[in-house]
Enzyme design. Structure first.
Site, short mmCIF file in Angstrom:
data_model
loop_
_atom_site.label_atom_id
_atom_site.label_comp_id
_atom_site.label_asym_id
_atom_site.label_seq_id
_atom_site.Cartn_x
_atom_site.Cartn_y
_atom_site.Cartn_z
N HIS A 15 3.52 -16.29 6.95
CA HIS A 15 2.34 -15.92 6.16
C HIS A 15 2.16 -16.86 4.97
O HIS A 15 2.85 -17.87 4.84
CB HIS A 15 2.42 -14.46 5.74
N ALA A 16 1.23 -16.54 4.12
CA ALA A 16 0.81 -17.46 3.07
C ALA A 16 1.97 -18.06 2.26
O ALA A 16 1.99 -19.27 2.03
CB ALA A 16 -0.17 -16.76 2.14
#
Lengths: 89, 574
Positions: A15-16
């Site tokens: 994820h980010a």
């Protein structure tokens, strides 16, 4: 050119936050960096490229480096995957 | 119509509690318009230069913001924005659009980032779709800069911010000024603006249609983010009232946190459990802050709606995080409790959704959904032996319990053959919220491992009052004598079969009602975590004998008013 297959070990996927770590580390090297996943190729130094892979836990991808410091770069990035990008989960 | 001295009342959803009073500042969201205009070939260099300048400008701004920010989540948000601006692919594509397609710099930025936004939005992965809003924010800000059309942000300490939606970088700026409160038209529960306002303790109300009224800069505003109430241009009297309320609230929060740390023990030494009702991961830090004993009600509707395919894997992840955050305490997972109207791809509406296809009724009709959820729960349980409980919602007949337990058994058998370690003894209990179950409680108790009383629905179904109907909403009162009698019946049935009983409705969060429940012998209550300290304060300062006497008097009352009178002495005071 050096290449290696890795698996995403972070429970929440790439994820980010881990994507951001990946790009930051890879950008320190001169070599070109491509990530291959399900037939897609993205520039490993592009955060949006990496994020759009939407790689989940257990996803497999191939890391490809090409350039003067390719071996060092590959080793460093493979380590990141192993250490789950230093996330707690 | 002149609205200058007229007060305006607005309602919204309170997401970060507290009371803020200040003067209005409006963050206008000029909608940016970018058209695919072609530019003159000799202007290409000018546009390329603009691209470079705007990027440098934003980069330097974000770097300063990041340096100065003290919150780790704010730093992370900004770092991702900085990397997006620096992204070599993104910049190459924008440049190509200017050079070979001869599009303006604004349009080139807009359309390039749009491609990525679309990819993220359609990825089907929750975190990726959520991050699309960040790219939207940077797209808009970047286009604003190149079109020299930046939003003016002039706000001062103590202002009440009105916005449609607040992009992350702007939110970080806002967080550095001590604003009084934030009112947003949009904003989800997990948007950065909401999360940051919670960690900063800024009162925040979302889903407020303030745009429909003439809110102007400088107007005096009261934001009551305890009730989700906003008053613009309040009269003097209201202002005094709210200043008083704010003061009370501040001292209440301060004092209550002291209670949170105390042991759960009555004045005479009896123990009890106060657990948290939880829906979002963001609430997890509150569990230890407010001193909850684990989670008595984990709502799963939101997570299930958010995961596109009701994935087992995503659920496992969610439950694991919850279990990790609750240390050694137990977690009661309530199975997906929603009406059919909310189910994806089902557009048929019901005339009476509260009496309709919801809870266990829907789960039994959608076995795949149910099996996936049970599978996820059992899969997680192996690592957290003895800590999970399963709660079945909206049960109205015994057959539903039998059918559901049969499916749970099937899921266990499948996992067994797949050599998965799991907790085979997870207790399966039911929500007691339909009167038919109360009437049959002494039979039903033999088939379940525990009871959990949902007082809101029980009140609604027993008193035949629709809470949403304004004409009769005053008739909705959980203190009705009939409700107390039903709770007593349920408790007696549980005792007869020696199964645990708890209350997880709103009632448990009221100190006076909680005291009465304890007096009736129900010493396991679950509530909104922020209510725990107040409930604890009242219970800890009384003996069990006093609590028993209260419940004896309450159960003797025939009229609602009499019960309210009894309770008036039991409210939380300092």
């Amino acid at each position: 050119m050096v290449r290696k297959k890795v698996t995403v070990k972070n429970e929440s996927g790439l994820h980010a936050r881990p994507a951001s770590v990946l790009v930051q580390v890879a950008s320190k090297f001169e070599s070109e960096f491509t990530i291959k996943m399900y037939g897609y190729h993205v520039n490993g130094k592009s955060i949006l490229g990496v994020m759009t892979l939407a790689a989940e836990f257990g996803s497999e991808m191939e890391l490809i480096f090409e350039g003067s410091d390719e071996k060092k770069a590959l080793a460093k990035v493979v380590d990141l995957f192993k250490n789950k990008f230093e996330e707690e989960d | 119509m002149k609205t200058e001295n007229q007060s305006i009342d607005l309602q919204g959803k309170a997401v970060s509690s507290g009371i803020g009073i200040g003067s209005a500042t409006i963050l206008s969201s000029k909608s940016i318009t970018v058209r695919p205009d072609k530019i003159d070939p000799n202007k290409i260099d000018v546009h390329l230069q603009k691209l470079k300048d705007s990027r440098e400008l934003l980069l330097s701004e974000y770097k300063v913001l990041k340096e100065e920010s003290r919150l780790q989540n704010a730093k992370d948000i900004l770092e991702a924005q900085i990397q997006t601006l620096k992204d070599p692919e993104v910049n190459k594509r924008i440049q190509l659009k200017i050079e070979s397609e001869r599009h303006s710099v604004g349009y080139s930025i807009f359309s390039t980032l749009n491609d990525y936004i679309q990819l993220l939005e359609t990825s089907g992965v929750k975190w990726a779709t959520e991050r699309a809003v960040d790219i939207v924010a940077i797209r808009d800000e970047w286009v604003d800069v190149v079109s020299e059309n930046r939003r003016e942000v002039t706000m001062e300490k103590g202002d009440v911010i009105f916005a449609e939606e607040i992009p992350p970088a702007l939110m970080v700026k806002i967080s550095r000024i001590k604003v009084a409160a934030i009112v947003m038209e949009k904003g989800g529960d997990t948007s950065h603006a909401v999360i940051l306002s919670q960690s900063l303790g800024i009162p925040c109300v979302i889903n407020t249609h303030w745009n429909r009224y003439q809110v102007e800069k400088g107007m005096l505003v009261i934001v009551d983010a305890l009730e989700g109430h906003i008053i613009i241009n309040p009269g003097d009297q209201l202002l005094v009232q709210y200043k008083e309320k704010k003061k009370r609230e501040l001292s209440r929060v301060k004092k209550s946190l002291k209670w949170a740390k105390k042991e759960n023990i009555t004045k005479c030494g009896s123990t009890f459990s106060l657990r948290a009702n939880v829906e979002f991961l963001e609430e997890l830090p509150k569990i230890s802050l407010y001193g909850a004993n684990g989670i008595g009600l984990l709502r799963t509707e939101t997570i299930l709606f958010e995961t596109t395919k009701f994935d087992v894997k995503e659920q496992v992840e969610f439950y694991s995080k919850v279990l990790q955050a609750t240390k050694k305490e137990s977690v009661t997972i309530r199975l997906f409790d929603a009406g059919g109207d909310k189910l994806i791809n089902d557009k048929s509406s019901e005339a009476n959704p509260f009496l309709g296809w919801r809870g266990v009724r829907m789960l039994l009709d959608e076995p795949q959904l149910l099996e996936k959820q049970l599978e996820a729960i059992y899969r997680v349980s192996g690592k957290y032996m003895g800590r999970l409980k399963i709660l079945i919602p909206m049960v109205s007949r015994l057959e539903e319990i039998v059918a559901l337990k049969k499916i749970a058994k099937k899921v266990r058998t499948e996992l067994d053959t797949g050599n998965v370690t799991f907790d085979a003894a997870i207790p399966i209990g039911i929500m007691v919220e339909v009167p038919s179950i109360v009437m049959m409680a002494n039979k039903i108790a033999a088939h379940v491992d525990f009871f959990s009383i949902g007082t809101n629905d029980l009140t609604q179904y027993t008193l035949a009052v629709d809470r949403g109907n304004e004409k009769i909403s005053n008739l909705f009162d959980s203190y009705h004598p009939a409700i107390w009698k039903m709770i007593k019946m349920t408790k007696e049935a549980a005792d007869m079969h020696q199964i645990p009983i708890s209350v997880c409705g709103e009632m448990a969060s009221k100190p006076e009602a909680a005291a009465c429940l304890l007096g009736m012998g129900i010493n396991d209550l679950s509530m909104n975590s922020s209510a725990i300290p107040y409930v604890k304060a009242v219970i800890c300062s009384h003996t069990l004998k006093e609590l028993k006497e209260l419940s004896r008097l309450v159960l003797k009352e025939d009229e609602l008013e009499g019960i309210h009178k009894l309770f008036s002495k039991w409210k939380f005071t300092y």
